[in-house]
Write an enzyme that holds these catalytic residues in place. Sequence first.
Site, PDB file in Angstrom:
ATOM      1  N   ASN A 103      -6.976   5.287   7.753  1.00 56.01           N
ATOM      2  CA  ASN A 103      -6.520   3.898   7.790  1.00 56.01           C
ATOM      3  C   ASN A 103      -7.284   3.100   6.748  1.00 56.01           C
ATOM      4  O   ASN A 103      -8.411   3.438   6.397  1.00 56.01           O
ATOM      5  CB  ASN A 103      -6.764   3.287   9.174  1.00 56.01           C
ATOM      6  CG  ASN A 103      -6.238   1.857   9.260  1.00 56.01           C
ATOM      7  OD1 ASN A 103      -5.136   1.567   8.805  1.00 56.01           O
ATOM      8  ND2 ASN A 103      -7.045   0.959   9.807  1.00 56.01           N
TER       9      ASN A 103
ATOM     10  N   HIS B 198      -8.592  -0.779   6.041  1.00 57.78           N
ATOM     11  CA  HIS B 198      -8.789  -2.086   6.683  1.00 57.78           C
ATOM     12  C   HIS B 198      -9.242  -3.074   5.605  1.00 57.78           C
ATOM     13  O   HIS B 198     -10.130  -2.738   4.805  1.00 57.78           O
ATOM     14  CB  HIS B 198      -9.835  -1.972   7.803  1.00 57.78           C
ATOM     15  CG  HIS B 198     -10.019  -3.250   8.548  1.00 57.78           C
ATOM     16  ND1 HIS B 198      -9.097  -3.717   9.454  1.00 57.78           N
ATOM     17  CD2 HIS B 198     -10.993  -4.189   8.479  1.00 57.78           C
ATOM     18  CE1 HIS B 198      -9.507  -4.883   9.929  1.00 57.78           C
ATOM     19  NE2 HIS B 198     -10.658  -5.184   9.350  1.00 57.78           N
TER      20      HIS B 198
ATOM     21  N   ASP C 260     -10.205   0.620  14.427  1.00 65.40           N
ATOM     22  CA  ASP C 260     -11.149   0.404  13.307  1.00 65.40           C
ATOM     23  C   ASP C 260     -12.542   0.963  13.558  1.00 65.40           C
ATOM     24  O   ASP C 260     -13.503   0.441  13.010  1.00 65.40           O
ATOM     25  CB  ASP C 260     -11.284  -1.111  13.030  1.00 65.40           C
ATOM     26  CG  ASP C 260      -9.935  -1.719  12.638  1.00 65.40           C
ATOM     27  OD1 ASP C 260      -9.722  -2.910  12.889  1.00 65.40           O
ATOM     28  OD2 ASP C 260      -9.098  -0.973  12.110  1.00 65.40           O
TER      29      ASP C 260
ATOM     30  N   ASN D 255       0.836  -1.215   0.000  1.00 65.59           N
ATOM     31  CA  ASN D 255       0.000   0.000   0.000  1.00 65.59           C
ATOM     32  C   ASN D 255       0.865   1.257   0.000  1.00 65.59           C
ATOM     33  O   ASN D 255       0.584   2.215  -0.717  1.00 65.59           O
ATOM     34  CB  ASN D 255      -0.916   0.012   1.231  1.00 65.59           C
ATOM     35  CG  ASN D 255      -2.143  -0.850   1.017  1.00 65.59           C
ATOM     36  OD1 ASN D 255      -3.079  -0.454   0.350  1.00 65.59           O
ATOM     37  ND2 ASN D 255      -2.113  -2.056   1.561  1.00 65.59           N
TER      38      ASN D 255
ATOM     39  N   ILE E 278      -2.560   3.869  17.583  1.00 69.55           N
ATOM     40  CA  ILE E 278      -2.176   5.276  17.461  1.00 69.55           C
ATOM     41  C   ILE E 278      -2.409   5.945  18.811  1.00 69.55           C
ATOM     42  O   ILE E 278      -3.532   5.932  19.320  1.00 69.55           O
ATOM     43  CB  ILE E 278      -3.009   5.957  16.360  1.00 69.55           C
ATOM     44  CG1 ILE E 278      -2.743   5.297  15.006  1.00 69.55           C
ATOM     45  CG2 ILE E 278      -2.717   7.452  16.307  1.00 69.55           C
ATOM     46  CD1 ILE E 278      -1.317   5.449  14.493  1.00 69.55           C
TER      47      ILE E 278
HETATM   48  C1  GRF Z   1      -3.075  -4.543   3.962  1.00 67.02           C
HETATM   49  O1  GRF Z   1      -3.898  -5.673   3.747  1.00 67.02           O
HETATM   50  C2  GRF Z   1      -3.897  -3.470   4.613  1.00 67.02           C
HETATM   51  O2  GRF Z   1      -5.258  -3.484   4.267  1.00 67.02           O
HETATM   52  C3  GRF Z   1      -3.785  -3.811   6.054  1.00 67.02           C
HETATM   53  O3  GRF Z   1      -2.484  -4.324   6.244  1.00 67.02           O
HETATM   54  C4  GRF Z   1      -2.014  -4.837   4.996  1.00 67.02           C
HETATM   55  C5  GRF Z   1      -0.739  -4.118   4.702  1.00 67.02           C
HETATM   56  O4  GRF Z   1      -0.115  -4.677   3.606  1.00 67.02           O
HETATM   57  N1  GRF Z   1      -4.026  -2.633   6.865  1.00 67.02           N
HETATM   58  P1  GRF Z   1       1.172  -3.900   2.975  1.00 67.02           P
HETATM   59  O5  GRF Z   1       2.200  -3.779   4.054  1.00 67.02           O
HETATM   60  O6  GRF Z   1       0.678  -2.553   2.515  1.00 67.02           O
HETATM   61  O7  GRF Z   1       1.595  -4.781   1.839  1.00 67.02           O
END
Ligand code: GRF
Length: 193
Positions: free
Chosen positions: A105, A107, A148, A17, A91
């Site tokens: 965030n 999820h 969350d 991400n 956090i």
């Molecule tokens: C992702 O699935 C995100 O939705 C969750 O943690 C994971 C992080 O994956 N919060 P990466 O480190 O971005 O590959």
Amino acid sequence: MSAIPRIAIFASGGGSNARQLIRHFAGTVSAEVVLLVCNKPGAGALEVAAANGIPSLLINRADLEADGLLASELGKARVDVILLAGYLWKIPGWLIARYPDRILNIHPALLPSFGGKGMYGHHVHEAVHAARESYSGITIHLVNEHYDEGRIIFQASIALDHTDTPARIEEKVRALEQLHYPRVAEQFIFTTA
Ligand code: GRF
């Protein structure tokens, strides 16, 4: 907020991400990623930052104090917005107070289902699989002091079929993350700038 909003990404894992967010904002003038914060030595996210010329800050628990390293580095980098991207530590309240409605965030499920403590990474997809859900998806939300539970600003869903393993569910959900997080984050920053 700076003329060009300054983003810090917080990550603990592989950084897929973070990579997508960094690439997206490198191609726009709407905001810029100025720091990657990570709590896990050797995490892939640190390599992603290095490969893209983004300064990174490796923190430990002590650095999370209100007058600690994290607080001072966020100030030095004049960070306006924080994007959590697979960041696994809670956090702290002082950070939420300092960045009110400025921490997002993502999820990997359709909150409020499959959220809360312990629901992260593969645990989420295993729970969705065990529940035989016909859909899963992503939720992008503001961060408050409870895991969350902040205001949801975006959700996207994907159909599952009964042959999907937890790994396949994760693949489908990650595709949604890659597709939506950068654009939703950009839109959010634009509306709060
Ligand atoms: C992702 O699935 C995100 O939705 C969750 O943690 C994971 C992080 O994956 N919060 P990466 O480190 O971005 O590959």
